[in-house]
Design an enzyme around this catalytic site. Sequence first.
Site, PDB file in Angstrom:
ATOM      1  N   LYS A  53     -52.725  68.415 -46.950  1.00 24.60           N
ATOM      2  CA  LYS A  53     -51.371  68.143 -47.442  1.00 24.60           C
ATOM      3  C   LYS A  53     -51.116  68.903 -48.739  1.00 24.60           C
ATOM      4  O   LYS A  53     -50.055  69.480 -48.944  1.00 24.60           O
ATOM      5  CB  LYS A  53     -51.172  66.631 -47.652  1.00 24.60           C
ATOM      6  N   GLN A  97     -52.368  57.407 -48.986  1.00 27.13           N
ATOM      7  CA  GLN A  97     -53.145  57.720 -47.789  1.00 27.13           C
ATOM      8  C   GLN A  97     -53.802  56.449 -47.248  1.00 27.13           C
ATOM      9  O   GLN A  97     -54.421  55.689 -47.988  1.00 27.13           O
ATOM     10  CB  GLN A  97     -54.211  58.782 -48.139  1.00 27.13           C
ATOM     11  N   ASP A 120     -43.503  58.669 -46.000  1.00 30.98           N
ATOM     12  CA  ASP A 120     -44.181  58.271 -44.761  1.00 30.98           C
ATOM     13  C   ASP A 120     -43.233  57.509 -43.835  1.00 30.98           C
ATOM     14  O   ASP A 120     -43.518  57.334 -42.651  1.00 30.98           O
ATOM     15  CB  ASP A 120     -45.358  57.343 -45.096  1.00 30.98           C
TER      16      ASP A 120
END
Length: 285
Positions: A53, A97, A120
């Site tokens: 990422k 995460q 997200d």
Amino acid sequence: MTVKIDGKAVAASIRAELKVEADRIKKEKGDEICLAVVLVGDNPASHVYVRLKEKACHEAGFISVQHTLPKEISMEELLSLIERLNNDPKVNGILVQLPLPAHLDESKVLDRIDVDKDVDGFHPLNVGLLSQKLAKLMPCTPAGCVELLDRYHIPIEGSHAVIVGRSNIVGKPVAVMLIHRNATVTICHSRSKNLAQITSQADILVAAIGKPNFITRDMVKEGAAVIDVGTTKVGNNIVGDVDYANVYDKAGWITPVPGGVGPMTIAMLMYNTMMAYKIQRKLLV
Ligand code: GUN
């Protein structure tokens, strides 16, 4: 003839499109698009994903700020970091995460992320907005699946889409997105009966069950679009949910693993970070 869907190439062109936009914004407004990534503990897979990422951010001219925290961190400390990132006007997107260590309450953490920075798309408000077709920030992997269908001109409207897997991260949101695109959607899961009978009716088959090689040739309709979301580590290899070698020539389109949906997840994360910037600057009409 089967078309192999090249997620790596599609993801690269999305990132290139975003770089053009990021460069223009920097030149015209002096703003740099910024993603904050929070990584707790030492899960090796999470470290790999976060590195990917970060690399994608830098290549697209975004700023990526990583906060790596020890696995023993308390809920209070983690929530106070999130509060700080919420209040930092330079931070456009926040990604925590997953999975988090067991002592941390995942849903409490996700709830605390500013809805407009929730790249997200996991915040309950964004989940609700998605179900009403009003979301601007949608979960990255499902959005990546739909984007692949679109870029390969695979018809969605009126098709029968079968999703194998009912997770909050993939199965449920991809089903909602495909309903909004006028597909007829069936969701199957580990307790479904006559699974092969259902999957073999799918024009679009999305496998997101997390069991390597689970979808076999007999479970796939001739000419179907097969989208494999699975990534299970088997020895040194990453293996999808679809028995790719045997399904390949029966499918009309198929995503490989790796190089299919995986790179799209990261590209859509970048897309969401750009979207979050526009939401915060009120640049959306
Ligand atoms: N872990 C596995 N997939 C994901 C994802 O899409 N987002 C986050 N934050 N963590 C993950």
